[in-house]
Design a protein around this motif. Sequence first.
Motif, PDB file in Angstrom:
ATOM      1  N   THR A  39      43.287  40.411  42.840  1.00 29.76           N
ATOM      2  CA  THR A  39      43.095  41.125  44.105  1.00 29.76           C
ATOM      3  C   THR A  39      41.605  41.167  44.401  1.00 29.76           C
ATOM      4  O   THR A  39      40.775  40.899  43.530  1.00 29.76           O
ATOM      5  N   MET A  40      41.251  41.511  45.620  1.00 29.24           N
ATOM      6  CA  MET A  40      39.864  41.439  46.044  1.00 29.24           C
ATOM      7  C   MET A  40      39.184  42.779  46.271  1.00 29.24           C
ATOM      8  O   MET A  40      37.970  42.887  46.228  1.00 29.24           O
ATOM      9  N   PHE A  41      39.967  43.827  46.537  1.00 26.22           N
ATOM     10  CA  PHE A  41      39.365  45.160  46.683  1.00 26.22           C
ATOM     11  C   PHE A  41      40.417  46.203  46.349  1.00 26.22           C
ATOM     12  O   PHE A  41      41.599  45.890  46.125  1.00 26.22           O
ATOM     13  N   GLY A  42      39.990  47.451  46.315  1.00 26.43           N
ATOM     14  CA  GLY A  42      40.816  48.503  45.756  1.00 26.43           C
ATOM     15  C   GLY A  42      42.158  48.703  46.422  1.00 26.43           C
ATOM     16  O   GLY A  42      43.166  48.946  45.742  1.00 26.43           O
ATOM     17  N   ALA A  43      42.219  48.601  47.759  1.00 23.46           N
ATOM     18  CA  ALA A  43      43.489  48.827  48.452  1.00 23.46           C
ATOM     19  C   ALA A  43      44.507  47.746  48.150  1.00 23.46           C
ATOM     20  O   ALA A  43      45.715  47.987  48.220  1.00 23.46           O
ATOM     21  N   GLU A  44      44.049  46.535  47.802  1.00 24.34           N
ATOM     22  CA  GLU A  44      44.977  45.490  47.389  1.00 24.34           C
ATOM     23  C   GLU A  44      45.491  45.731  45.976  1.00 24.34           C
ATOM     24  O   GLU A  44      46.648  45.429  45.665  1.00 24.34           O
ATOM     25  N   ALA A  45      44.630  46.266  45.116  1.00 22.18           N
ATOM     26  CA  ALA A  45      45.018  46.516  43.723  1.00 22.18           C
ATOM     27  C   ALA A  45      45.890  47.759  43.580  1.00 22.18           C
ATOM     28  O   ALA A  45      46.723  47.841  42.664  1.00 22.18           O
ATOM     29  N   LYS A  46      45.723  48.722  44.470  1.00 25.53           N
ATOM     30  CA  LYS A  46      46.389  50.022  44.324  1.00 25.53           C
ATOM     31  C   LYS A  46      47.895  49.929  44.145  1.00 25.53           C
ATOM     32  O   LYS A  46      48.456  50.573  43.237  1.00 25.53           O
ATOM     33  N   PRO A  47      48.642  49.162  44.967  1.00 26.33           N
ATOM     34  CA  PRO A  47      50.092  49.111  44.765  1.00 26.33           C
ATOM     35  C   PRO A  47      50.481  48.572  43.392  1.00 26.33           C
ATOM     36  O   PRO A  47      51.492  48.991  42.820  1.00 26.33           O
ATOM     37  N   TRP A  48      49.702  47.642  42.861  1.00 31.14           N
ATOM     38  CA  TRP A  48      49.976  47.108  41.527  1.00 31.14           C
ATOM     39  C   TRP A  48      49.755  48.175  40.458  1.00 31.14           C
ATOM     40  O   TRP A  48      50.582  48.338  39.552  1.00 31.14           O
ATOM     41  N   LEU A  49      48.665  48.890  40.568  1.00 31.80           N
ATOM     42  CA  LEU A  49      48.339  49.891  39.558  1.00 31.80           C
ATOM     43  C   LEU A  49      49.285  51.080  39.613  1.00 31.80           C
ATOM     44  O   LEU A  49      49.549  51.722  38.593  1.00 31.80           O
ATOM     45  N   GLU A  50      49.827  51.355  40.801  1.00 36.12           N
ATOM     46  CA  GLU A  50      50.791  52.436  40.944  1.00 36.12           C
ATOM     47  C   GLU A  50      52.216  51.990  40.635  1.00 36.12           C
ATOM     48  O   GLU A  50      53.027  52.778  40.140  1.00 36.12           O
ATOM     49  N   GLY A  51      52.527  50.734  40.930  1.00 36.37           N
ATOM     50  CA  GLY A  51      53.892  50.265  40.784  1.00 36.37           C
ATOM     51  C   GLY A  51      54.231  49.662  39.441  1.00 36.37           C
ATOM     52  O   GLY A  51      55.404  49.522  39.096  1.00 36.37           O
ATOM     53  N   GLU A  52      53.215  49.269  38.676  1.00 34.10           N
ATOM     54  CA  GLU A  52      53.424  48.658  37.373  1.00 34.10           C
ATOM     55  C   GLU A  52      52.755  49.509  36.292  1.00 34.10           C
ATOM     56  O   GLU A  52      51.828  50.257  36.566  1.00 34.10           O
TER      57      GLU A  52
END
Length: 349
Positions: A39-52
């Motif tokens: 991912t390139m910035f925090g909002a792109e990474a957030k769903p991954w970090l919350e969902g996995e």
Amino acid sequence: MRSIRRFNLPAPLASAILMAASGGVLAAEPIKPKVMVITMFGAEAKPWLEGEKADIKIPVPGFAKDYPDVACSAEGLCVLTTAMGYANAASTLSALVHSDLFDLKQTYFIIAGIAGVDPSKGTLGSAHWARFAIDGSLRHEIDPRQIPEGWSDGVLALGAKTPGEKAQWGAGTEVYRLNESLLQKAFALSQETELADNEDAEAYRAHYTQEAAKEKPGVSICDTLSSDSYWHGAMIAEGMARWVALLTEGEGSYCTTQMEDNATLTALRRGADAGLVDFDRIALLRTASNFDREGGDQTAVESLTAKSGGFGPSTINAYRVASTVAKAIISDWDKWAGGVPAAEAASAN
């Protein structure tokens, strides 16, 4: 960092994480991710970090200060964030590839980020797997106010004398074609994914007359165009379409626009050349957060600065679509470990 014992990790993974946590004091085998999400910035990474359950953090020297680590799950899914733009993307991926912390020879990489979209090929929230990644910046450019009469625009390929003439020299990073088997497999696995949408995005689509722009978001295959410059507007877009056709000899047709992918792929290509990465195990997904040009009742500036409603659905859909593929790889690793399984009978142009 949470206790390693709690995750019941294989010994090599646990010891490698312990080594990372202790500043490299312990000798250990490197971590072998099954899937590495970029991912390139925090909002792109957030769903991954919350969902996995990617709550094992491995700091990597050379990563951006705002995004200093790789987040991994016990099952073999890892997520990293590069920070935006070519310099950050290339630097982060180079640091990852050449780190002693990871063995990436069998790892599948999924680039999952947001983008602009051509309204004739997609809509807000739509998801697009790329066949080609094309650099929109490695070229000559003359201000439109100074171009000769009869030129369509001021863009020339490197070493060319007129628009439309092929480049005479280059950097070698202008065009990447991704593995067709993985592309088709990723599309087949994810094409029925339920995608997020919202009322603001639905209302904003009314500015556009193109059929694709008025549709609900869906999943497709089309190409992506990279540039550090966040350009916008129909006239530039039309020139970019000609540029993509020129560089791909008519095979490519871009639908998404973003600021990192050719740089990311260059770092991974260098890693593959060094025997550290399998370039055939890279999939590239971009989801549409905005249109790349104005609607029929707008100026380019009005479109660029508008709140289209596409940002939220695009970050959610990048996760939903890409995670479908990531989970399929991890859950059926015996079939994927040796390479991409035979593609199912699905295709899109």
